[in-house]
Write an enzyme that holds these catalytic residues in place. Structure first.
Site, PDB file in Angstrom:
ATOM      1  N   ASN A   9       0.850  -1.188   0.000  1.00 59.13           N
ATOM      2  CA  ASN A   9       0.000   0.000   0.000  1.00 59.13           C
ATOM      3  C   ASN A   9       0.893   1.249   0.000  1.00 59.13           C
ATOM      4  OD1 ASN A   9      -1.529   2.280   1.005  1.00 59.13           O
ATOM      5  ND2 ASN A   9      -3.117   0.840   1.631  1.00 59.13           N
ATOM      6  N   LYS A  12       0.251   3.773   2.854  1.00 57.88           N
ATOM      7  CA  LYS A  12       0.805   3.326   4.143  1.00 57.88           C
ATOM      8  C   LYS A  12       2.318   3.504   4.148  1.00 57.88           C
ATOM      9  CE  LYS A  12      -2.455  -0.140   5.789  1.00 57.88           C
ATOM     10  NZ  LYS A  12      -2.669  -1.528   6.166  1.00 57.88           N
ATOM     11  N   GLU A  41      -2.537 -15.687   5.683  1.00 63.26           N
ATOM     12  CA  GLU A  41      -3.920 -15.589   6.111  1.00 63.26           C
ATOM     13  C   GLU A  41      -3.968 -14.819   7.414  1.00 63.26           C
ATOM     14  OE1 GLU A  41      -7.810 -18.356   7.075  1.00 63.26           O
ATOM     15  OE2 GLU A  41      -5.963 -19.317   6.389  1.00 63.26           O
ATOM     16  N   ASP A  70      -2.005  -3.624  11.227  1.00 64.03           N
ATOM     17  CA  ASP A  70      -3.369  -4.049  10.948  1.00 64.03           C
ATOM     18  C   ASP A  70      -4.244  -2.968  11.538  1.00 64.03           C
ATOM     19  OD1 ASP A  70      -5.040  -6.044   9.701  1.00 64.03           O
ATOM     20  OD2 ASP A  70      -5.841  -6.430  11.686  1.00 64.03           O
ATOM     21  N   SER A  71      -5.100  -2.440  10.716  1.00 62.20           N
ATOM     22  CA  SER A  71      -5.898  -1.320  11.192  1.00 62.20           C
ATOM     23  C   SER A  71      -7.323  -1.447  10.702  1.00 62.20           C
ATOM     24  CB  SER A  71      -5.276   0.004  10.724  1.00 62.20           C
ATOM     25  OG  SER A  71      -5.033  -0.043   9.338  1.00 62.20           O
ATOM     26  N   TYR A 155     -12.095   4.490   5.132  1.00 63.79           N
ATOM     27  CA  TYR A 155     -13.301   5.165   5.620  1.00 63.79           C
ATOM     28  C   TYR A 155     -13.079   6.658   5.884  1.00 63.79           C
ATOM     29  CZ  TYR A 155     -14.884   0.354   6.325  1.00 63.79           C
ATOM     30  OH  TYR A 155     -15.226  -0.965   6.130  1.00 63.79           O
ATOM     31  N   ASP A 156     -11.929   7.190   5.464  1.00 64.30           N
ATOM     32  CA  ASP A 156     -11.581   8.579   5.758  1.00 64.30           C
ATOM     33  C   ASP A 156     -12.645   9.603   5.337  1.00 64.30           C
ATOM     34  OD1 ASP A 156      -9.295   7.628   6.909  1.00 64.30           O
ATOM     35  OD2 ASP A 156      -7.906   8.503   5.454  1.00 64.30           O
ATOM     36  N   LYS A 174      -3.211  14.840   9.300  1.00 70.93           N
ATOM     37  CA  LYS A 174      -3.705  13.528   9.723  1.00 70.93           C
ATOM     38  C   LYS A 174      -2.658  12.796  10.574  1.00 70.93           C
ATOM     39  CE  LYS A 174      -5.489   9.232   7.824  1.00 70.93           C
ATOM     40  NZ  LYS A 174      -5.632   8.428   6.627  1.00 70.93           N
ATOM     41  N   HIS A 179      -4.833   7.333  14.099  1.00 70.23           N
ATOM     42  CA  HIS A 179      -4.505   6.071  14.761  1.00 70.23           C
ATOM     43  C   HIS A 179      -3.119   5.581  14.347  1.00 70.23           C
ATOM     44  CE1 HIS A 179      -6.324   5.466  10.894  1.00 70.23           C
ATOM     45  NE2 HIS A 179      -6.142   4.165  10.882  1.00 70.23           N
TER      46      HIS A 179
END
Length: 195
Positions: A9, A12, A41, A70-71, A155-156, A174, A179
């Protein structure tokens, strides 16, 4: 020092690089090194467990310090959903539009005072010698009634902090409250003790 990011990503990667570069850490992806990480997985029950699964795999396969996060978004009205399933909330993986549509549908008719939510980011840093650091950052807000802004991802456009959607925050703004920014600052504090 190079750290492998257990993700391709680009957003990220940019976020991690901005916050960790002052420590002399250069964050790279396997793709940047001409390699491919095995898909693992993510079957952990928590954000922390999933981050560790990804970091352990990347560290083992690349034999270098690995960082994984992981978010996700936890909505109080939905008993914490979508939580660890945030990226695949609507079925497919990483379909931001469909995920946002489903969230709006599930919160249809719910007043603002009951639309509290928080983003979570768990980061695990794993070293070839077995050292491990795991941290967790959160950012609390509300879910808006419609999308707003084009910044960020996930979801920003729906996540409001102080009445303003993350979709309207610049990356630098941001970083200061998100987070992931909060988790990366905790990680930085821990890394400073061992680097």
């Amino acid at each position: 020092m190079d750290f492998i990011l257990a993700s391709n990503n680009k957003k990220k990667l940019a976020e991690m690089q901005r916050i960790l570069s002052p420590l002399g850490i250069n964050v790279v992806t396997a793709k940047m090194l001409g390699k491919t990480l095995t898909d693992v997985e993510e079957d952990g029950a928590t954000f922390e467990e999933n981050a560790k699964i990804k970091a352990e795999n990347a560290c083992r396969e690349m034999n270098m310090p690995a960082i994984a996060d992981d978010s996700g978004l936890c909505v109080d009205y939905l008993d914490g959903a979508p939580g660890i399933y945030s990226a695949r909330f609507s079925g497919g993986h990483g379909d931001d539009e469909a995920n946002n549509d489903l969230l709006l549908e599930k919160l249809s008719g719910v007043p603002m005072d009951k639309r509290t939510a928080y983003y979570v980011c768990a980061i695990c840093c794993m070293f070839p010698d077995g050292k491990e650091i795991t941290v967790r950052g959160e950012c609390h807000g509300h879910i808006g009634f419609e999308r707003d802004g084009n910044e960020g991802f996930g979801y920003d456009p729906l996540f409001l902090v102080d009445g303003r959607a993350f979709g309207r925050y610049t990356p630098e703004e941001k970083d200061k409250i998100s987070h992931r920014g909060n988790a990366l600052r905790l990680l930085t504090n821990e890394l400073e003790k061992i680097l």
